[in-house]
Design an enzyme around this catalytic site. Structure first.
Site, PDB file in Angstrom:
ATOM      1  N   HIS A  24      47.098  52.324  39.109  1.00  0.00           N
ATOM      2  CA  HIS A  24      46.998  51.669  40.415  1.00  0.00           C
ATOM      3  C   HIS A  24      45.674  50.929  40.521  1.00  0.00           C
ATOM      4  CE1 HIS A  24      45.405  55.772  40.673  1.00  0.00           C
ATOM      5  NE2 HIS A  24      44.565  55.341  41.605  1.00  0.00           N
ATOM      6  N   LEU A  25      45.675  49.870  41.298  1.00  0.00           N
ATOM      7  CA  LEU A  25      44.493  49.015  41.441  1.00  0.00           C
ATOM      8  C   LEU A  25      43.864  49.224  42.818  1.00  0.00           C
ATOM      9  CD1 LEU A  25      42.732  46.591  40.423  1.00  0.00           C
ATOM     10  CD2 LEU A  25      44.385  45.098  41.563  1.00  0.00           C
TER      11      LEU A  25
END
Ligand SMILES: [Zn+2]
Length: 165
Positions: free
Chosen positions: A111-112
Site C-alpha cells: 500500500h502507498l
C-alpha cells in the site's frame, strides 16, 4: 479504542483485503476505483493521511501487474489534487514500507502512503504520533474528503477522455 476495534489483523486475516467489504463511511474509504481503493489511515501522521491500496493481496510493488501499477499512480495524482484543495498543504510525502524491517504495519499487502506536509508540522506529528486518534476525527476527515474525491475524480475522468480522442 481503535486498536481494540480490530486495528491489528489476525494472522489468518488481512485488513486491506477485508476493508473493502465494509461500507465506505464506516471503513473511511474515500474512493473506490477498478483495481485500487483509497482509505484514511487510522493512525495518521498528519491530517489527511491517505493510503492507496490495490485489491490484489500482493506483498510488494513489483508483483503488481502494469495496469494496477498505472492506476496506483493515477490515484496518487488524484489524491494530491484532492488534498491540495482540502488542506492547501505545502508539500507531500509519498511512500511504501515494504517488509517488516522497513516498518510496514501490514507487510503482506502492499500500500502507498500519502501524507500532506506543512512547514513546522514536526511538532504536531510528534505530539499526535503518541496519541490514538479518536474516531470522530477520522469521520470529519472523511466527510471533508469524500465529496472532493467524488467531484475531482469525475472531472479528471472527463479530461482523460477528451485527451484520448
Ligand atoms: Zn490482503
Amino acid at each position: 479504542m481503535a486498536y481494540l476495534q480490530g486495528e491489528e489483523p489476525l494472522p489468518d486475516n488481512c485488513l486491506f483485503c477485508v476493508t473493502p467489504r465494509s461500507e465506505d463511511a464506516e471503513a473511511h474509504i474515500v474512493h473506490r476505483n477498478r483495481l485500487c481503493y483509497i482509505m484514511l489511515n487510522r493512525f495518521p501522521y498528519n491530517n489527511g493521511h491517505l493510503m492507496i491500496v490495490p485489491y490484489a493481496h500482493v506483498a510488494t510493488l513489483e508483483e503488481l501487474d502494469a495496469e494496477t501499477a498505472t492506476e496506483l499512480t493515477k490515484l496518487s495524482q488524484l489524491s494530491l489534487r484532492v488534498l491540495r484543495e482540502a488542506y492547501d498543504p505545502e508539500g507531500f510525502n509519498l511512500g511504501m514500507n515494504i517488509g517488516n524491517v522497513a516498518g510496514a504495519g501490514i507487510a503482506d499487502h502492499v500500500h502507498l502512503h500519502i501524507v500532506p506536509r506543512w512547514g513546522g508540522d514536526t511538532n504536531y506529528m510528534t505530539t499526535t504520533g503518541q496519541v490514538r486518534v479518536i474516531p470522530e476525527w477520522l469521520d470529519q476527515t472523511y466527510e471533508r474528503l469524500r465529496p472532493l474525491f467524488d467531484r475531482i475524480s469525475t472531472h479528471s475522468g472527463q479530461r482523460t477522455t477528451k485527451s484520448q480522442r
